[in-house]
Design an enzyme around this catalytic site. Structure first.
Site, short mmCIF file in Angstrom:
data_model
loop_
_atom_site.label_atom_id
_atom_site.label_comp_id
_atom_site.label_asym_id
_atom_site.label_seq_id
_atom_site.Cartn_x
_atom_site.Cartn_y
_atom_site.Cartn_z
N HIS A 188 0.79 -1.17 0.05
CA HIS A 188 0.02 -0.12 -0.12
C HIS A 188 0.96 1.20 0.00
CE1 HIS A 188 -3.33 2.73 1.31
NE2 HIS A 188 -2.54 3.36 1.80
N GLU A 189 1.93 1.19 0.76
CA GLU A 189 2.65 2.67 1.18
C GLU A 189 3.55 2.68 -0.05
OE1 GLU A 189 1.98 4.86 3.01
OE2 GLU A 189 0.65 3.90 4.41
N HIS A 224 1.78 4.74 -2.83
CA HIS A 224 1.91 6.18 -2.58
C HIS A 224 3.46 6.51 -3.48
CE1 HIS A 224 -1.26 7.11 -0.30
NE2 HIS A 224 -1.23 6.40 0.64
N HIS A 232 3.19 6.58 -7.25
CA HIS A 232 2.31 7.66 -7.69
C HIS A 232 3.38 8.89 -7.69
CE1 HIS A 232 -1.67 10.04 -6.91
NE2 HIS A 232 -1.31 10.05 -8.01
#
Length: 707
Positions: free
Chosen positions: A496-497, A500, A503
């Site tokens: 998940h992190e 980021h 992104h």
């Protein structure tokens, strides 16, 4: 993800050009104010950081940025997009550098001397932001460009940038009268101090409350890796020969899952969920009461009914009513599933004939027993395949398959702590894309949880600048020479992190304010949540889920059992999260009511029908997302909002050629991952999916009814 956003985050102007000779000398003498040098367009000089330099460096940087802002505001030429909006993008370079150091230290190396600096600096930062956003001359120029300027020659990205700056100024009170502006500025400074105290109180409770175990009997049920981690934590605190259960989620969660000592489970549970709520000098309830009052007053001054309406005005949801509509649709299915889960656990507890009625400190323990009985799945068996180093390589591999990235470790660059490692990221053509810093382990002074930060945002305006991003976790180190094993849930968080970070690394925009993760709060979690779905793919598990002793990949039948149990404990997971999101929104929809946080939480949860067998994920006195800054306040719903989008997006892959469909991955990169905030998020999603997101994908994923 948690980050602090300031108006300007990069620049090419000489930040020191308007400073006096003494100030120039001070800048030259302070290493934190200096441009970053070295390879990759410059890197942070972590080896030169001294806590004693922080406050002086911040004061110098803010003064330099104010000089840049004053030059734009005082420009005698008629305002244009170039001399006003673009000029703003070229301010604050020194501020960005200095605050990168400052936020790393306050979040990961918060020693007592760092906390003293934090107490002094946070009001200065709030005042600085207000000085920019309430600058009447500057806003007149922005407003004239926005309302009366010639926009015919502007690109869509430039129009978005112009709208963004104008909206930020209006929402911050640029149109208020003088006394109103003064009051908003005073509120912001007071809030900054309260946020700091809240965070420091919570960190103190996480640091000071440690359960030390001294006998084998107290370790009953704990797997070897959990024992080893607890032994290492005790030794790090000069208690060699004992075992330390820290007051952090990464330490608490496995203890409550596996410890057969119900008395100790209750003690650990009560200690963890009473953080910030112990009625002592570190109690956060009084601070929360003040924060809520001040937020409500500020919202009224800014023309909004409540803080929630102010916060969501420029979000993807658009209003708290829309966010509440989604949450209240999911809530009944979540608590209904909790009742089913508790009933299953109670059957197993009754069979033990110990007179146990499921309590909150029993939920994880008996849920794990249900998982083993119902799905023949022992998550401790799964953990044997979850080696942190291998999973990191699995993330790299998936990023390569989806976005064409390659990761190569870089040695010899300065880091803030010896645990931190650095990788260069290259694109499809071998070009340099950015740097990825990884800080994986817990330590005193590091806030709990996992998050991503951007040290430097990507841009092409004013010259090509590549990004520097970091991922931060709180895994507990194992014994020397032993691999660090993490849970399946922690592996999901790791991916998940990293989403980021991707992104930020995919960003390909012109202006830094629109770069990477600088998107609305309820959209920023979408790219990170969608990336979680590549962890359980056979391609990742076969290559990287290798047993720490045998080196063999996870058996297909074990992966199948994980998939079969994917909806297991979703009642707990969703209810634990969603109750926090609902209380967050209800707190901030209450307006200027005088709220007793403890009583409000209890009463509102009762109205919601909150199951007694589990708590909110973040009880109010420890809810750092919403009370250590404005970041996620009235915005914790964002995880649900984004997950609905992410699950609907991943279904596009399952409908196409599978998780590694090259054409669809490229479309995700081109329409979402690379565009930052250059386009309205709703339009970004329509460009990717061809339609609006559908909540049914979320409900199917959780095993909830879709009607």
């Amino acid at each position: 993800m948690k980050r602090r956003t300031f108006l300007a985050t990069s620049g090419a102007l000489a930040a020191t050009q308007a400073l006096s000779p003494p100030a120039l000398a001070a800048v030259s003498a302070n290493p934190l104010t200096q441009p970053w040098t070295g390879p990759f367009g410059g890197v942070p000089a972590f080896d030169k950081v001294k806590v004693a330099d922080f406050q002086g460096a911040i004061e110098l940087a803010l003064a330099a940025e104010r000089a840049e802002i004053d030059a734009i505001a005082g420009n005698k030429a008629p305002p244009t997009f170039a001399n006003t909006i673009e000029a703003l993008e070229l301010t604050g370079q020194m501020t960005s550098r200095v605050l990168t150091y400052y936020f790393i230290w306050t979040n990961t190396l918060a020693s007592p001397d760092v906390q003293k600096v934090e107490e002094a600096v946070e009001p200065l930062l709030a005042a600085h932001q207000d000085a920019i956003l309430q600058n009447a001359a500057l806003f007149r120029r922005i407003d004239e460009v926005y309302t009366r300027g010639d926009h015919a020659g502007l690109t869509p990205e430039q129009r978005r940038l112009m709208w963004l700056h104008h909206t930020r100024f209006v929402r911050a009170g640029a149109r208020l009268t003088g006394p109103q502006k003064t009051r908003v500025a005073a509120i912001n400074q007071e809030l900054a101090g309260l946020f700091t105290r809240f965070s420091q109180n919570l960190l103190a409770d996480e640091t000071d409350y440690v359960l030390y175990l001294k006998t084998e009997a107290e370790l009953t049920g704990l797997p070897d890796d959990v024992r080893a981690a607890a032994a290492g934590a005790a030794e790090a605190r000069d208690r060699k020969g004992e075992w330390a259960i820290l007051n952090t989620r990464s330490s608490m969660d496995p203890f409550l899952t596996y410890s057969a000592r119900r008395d100790l489970r209750e003690k650990v549970w009560r200690t963890f969920y009473s953080r910030g709520d112990n009625g002592d000098a570190k109690d956060n309830n009084g601070l929360i009461r003040q924060i809520l009052k001040l937020r409500a007053e500020r919202a009224k001054l800014l023309g909004y009914a409540t803080h929630a309406h102010w916060r969501l005005a420029d979000s993807m949801a658009g209003s708290p009513e829309k966010a509440m509509e989604l949450m209240t649709r999911v809530w009944p299915a979540a608590i209904a599933r909790v009742r089913e889960e508790v009933a299953e656990m109670q059957v197993l507890a009754d069979a033990e004939k110990l007179g146990v009625k499921i309590e909150p400190w029993d939920y994880r323990y008996y849920a794990e027993k249900v998982r083993a009985a119902k799905y023949d799945l022992d998550m401790n068996e799964v953990k044997g395949y979850m080696q942190l180093d291998n999973l990191r390589e699995g993330m790299f591999w998936a990023a390569g398959q989806l976005f064409g990235f390659a990761f190569e470790e870089v040695k010899g660059l300065p880091v803030a702590h010896p645990d931190i490692r650095i990788w260069e990221v290259k694109g499809r053509g071998g070009e340099h894309v950015g740097l990825w810093y990884f800080d994986p382990y817990a330590r005193p002074g590091k806030r709990s949880g996992a998050w991503m930060n951007s040290y430097r945002d990507q841009r092409t305006f004013g010259g090509r600048v590549t990004t520097i991003v970091s991922n931060n976790s709180n895994f507990v180190k194992g014994a020397p020479g032993e691999p660090v094993l993490i849970s399946w849930d922690d592996a999901n968080t790791l991916f998940h992190e990293f989403g980021h970070a991707l992104h930020g690394l995919c960003s390909a925009v012109t202006y830094p304010s629109l770069s990477g993760t600088n998107v609305p709060r309820d959209y920023v979690e979408f790219p990170s949540q969608v990336l979680e779905h590549w962890l359980p793919t056979p391609e990742v598990l076969n290559r990287f889920a290798l047993h720490h002793r045998t080196g063999k990949p996870m058996p297909a039948e074990l992966a199948a059992r994980i998939e079969k149990a994917s909806t297991f404990r979703q009642g707990f997971e969703v209810t634990e999260y969603l109750s926090s999101a609902l209380i967050d929104m209800k707190l901030h929809l209450a307006g200027d009511a005088d709220i007793d946080p403890r009583a409000f939480e209890k009463d509102e949860l009762a109205k919601l029908g909150m199951p007694r067998e589990l708590p909110m994920r973040h009880r109010t006195p420890q809810f750092q997302h919403i009370f250590s800054g404005d970041g996620y306040s009235a915005g914790y719903y964002s995880y649900l909002w984004s997950e609905v989008i992410a699950l609907d997006a991943f279904e596009a892959f399952t409908e196409a050629g599978g998780p590694y469909d090259k054409a669809l991955a490229r479309r995700l990169q081109d329409t979402v991952m690379s565009v930052g905030n250059t386009l309205d998020p709703a339009q970004q999603y329509r460009n990717f999916r061809g339609r609006e997101p559908d909540v049914k994908a979320y409900l199917r994923d959780k095993g909830f009814p879709t009607t």
